[in-house]
Design a protein around this motif. Structure first.
Motif, PDB file in Angstrom:
ATOM      1  N   PHE A  69       0.810  -1.222   0.000  1.00  0.00           N
ATOM      2  CA  PHE A  69       0.000   0.000   0.000  1.00  0.00           C
ATOM      3  C   PHE A  69       0.846   1.276   0.000  1.00  0.00           C
ATOM      4  N   ILE A  70       2.170   1.118  -0.178  1.00  0.00           N
ATOM      5  CA  ILE A  70       3.055   2.285  -0.252  1.00  0.00           C
ATOM      6  C   ILE A  70       3.014   2.842  -1.671  1.00  0.00           C
ATOM      7  N   THR A 101      -1.274   4.349  -0.719  1.00  0.00           N
ATOM      8  CA  THR A 101      -2.244   4.402  -1.814  1.00  0.00           C
ATOM      9  C   THR A 101      -3.672   4.431  -1.295  1.00  0.00           C
ATOM     10  N   GLN A 102      -3.856   4.072  -0.038  1.00  0.00           N
ATOM     11  CA  GLN A 102      -5.160   4.187   0.598  1.00  0.00           C
ATOM     12  C   GLN A 102      -4.961   4.415   2.088  1.00  0.00           C
ATOM     13  N   ARG A 126      -2.752   8.526   5.970  1.00  0.00           N
ATOM     14  CA  ARG A 126      -2.562   8.653   4.518  1.00  0.00           C
ATOM     15  C   ARG A 126      -1.075   8.697   4.174  1.00  0.00           C
ATOM     16  N   SER A 127      -0.275   9.179   5.148  1.00  0.00           N
ATOM     17  CA  SER A 127       1.171   9.218   4.959  1.00  0.00           C
ATOM     18  C   SER A 127       1.848   9.117   6.327  1.00  0.00           C
ATOM     19  N   LEU A 128       3.078   8.650   6.293  1.00  0.00           N
ATOM     20  CA  LEU A 128       3.870   8.511   7.508  1.00  0.00           C
ATOM     21  C   LEU A 128       5.227   9.153   7.251  1.00  0.00           C
ATOM     22  N   VAL A 132      -8.152   0.839   5.914  1.00  0.00           N
ATOM     23  CA  VAL A 132      -9.431   1.361   6.396  1.00  0.00           C
ATOM     24  C   VAL A 132     -10.428   1.161   5.269  1.00  0.00           C
ATOM     25  N   GLU A 133     -11.446   0.402   5.541  1.00  0.00           N
ATOM     26  CA  GLU A 133     -12.463   0.167   4.514  1.00  0.00           C
ATOM     27  C   GLU A 133     -13.282   1.429   4.358  1.00  0.00           C
ATOM     28  N   THR A 134     -13.293   1.964   3.159  1.00  0.00           N
ATOM     29  CA  THR A 134     -14.051   3.186   2.910  1.00  0.00           C
ATOM     30  C   THR A 134     -15.227   2.878   2.001  1.00  0.00           C
ATOM     31  N   THR A 135     -16.244   3.673   2.113  1.00  0.00           N
ATOM     32  CA  THR A 135     -17.446   3.486   1.301  1.00  0.00           C
ATOM     33  C   THR A 135     -17.212   4.071  -0.083  1.00  0.00           C
ATOM     34  N   ASN A 136     -17.463   3.272  -1.101  1.00  0.00           N
ATOM     35  CA  ASN A 136     -17.374   3.751  -2.471  1.00  0.00           C
ATOM     36  C   ASN A 136     -18.724   4.365  -2.821  1.00  0.00           C
TER      37      ASN A 136
END
Length: 175
Positions: free
Chosen positions: A16-17, A64-65, A131-133, A159-163
């Protein structure tokens, strides 16, 4: 590293990077962040990330998420491995000149056991919507001019987000 030392349900977040946007300040150009971070490279004991002009390193990792970060692993040699590591969630555009102006989300002091692969649990509540570290390595174990990192690993979950495009309108007459 024993898998049992990572909390159940936590995965390696390497996939996810957002690789093209990763930045590392003060890295030695022949020993870059990819050596300690990318799949395949980070497991090669002959490769490492090295600091250049002094012991400090500043690494920016966008994802990326949105993720939840739970645990980190930072490995390095006993004398030149990182010691004080400050982590900043969702801090954009940090440099050595302003890193001290922001309170870190967490500060980790690495032990010799950590440098050999013992995971470090983080203040999980501070890393819920990442979102970033940004990772600031302030010093190393032996107070030498060069800091070396042989491996970074980040464990957590997405984190599951709603589409919103998948939501269907409800016709009030059909209820």
């Amino acid at each position: 590293m024993a898998a049992s030392s990572i909390a159940k349900g936590q995965v390696d977040l390497i996939d996810f990077i957002e690789w093209p946007s990763v930045e590392c300040l003060n890295e030695n150009s022949s020993h870059t962040f990819a050596n300690a971070l990318k799949q395949g490279y980070r497991d090669d004991e002959g490769l490492c990330l090295e600091s250049d002009t002094d012991e400090e390193l500043l690494i920016y990792l966008p994802f990326t998420q949105v993720i939840k970060l739970h645990t980190i692993v930072i490995m390095g040699p006993p004398d030149e491995g990182p010691k004080t590591v400050k982590l900043f969630a969702n801090r954009e555009s940090m440099g050595f000149s302003n890193v001290s102006e922001f309170p870190p989300s967490d500060v980790v002091t690495l032990s010799p056991e950590n440098l050999q692969g013992k995971p470090v649990p983080l203040k999980f509540v501070k890393f819920q919507n990442v979102r970033s570290l940004t990772i600031f390595i302030e010093d190393n174990q032996g107070s030498t001019d060069v800091t070396k990192v042989s491996k970074f690993a980040f464990y957590g979950s997405t984190v599951e987000t709603t589409n919103m495009k998948e939501l269907k309108k409800i016709n009030p007459e059909e209820q």
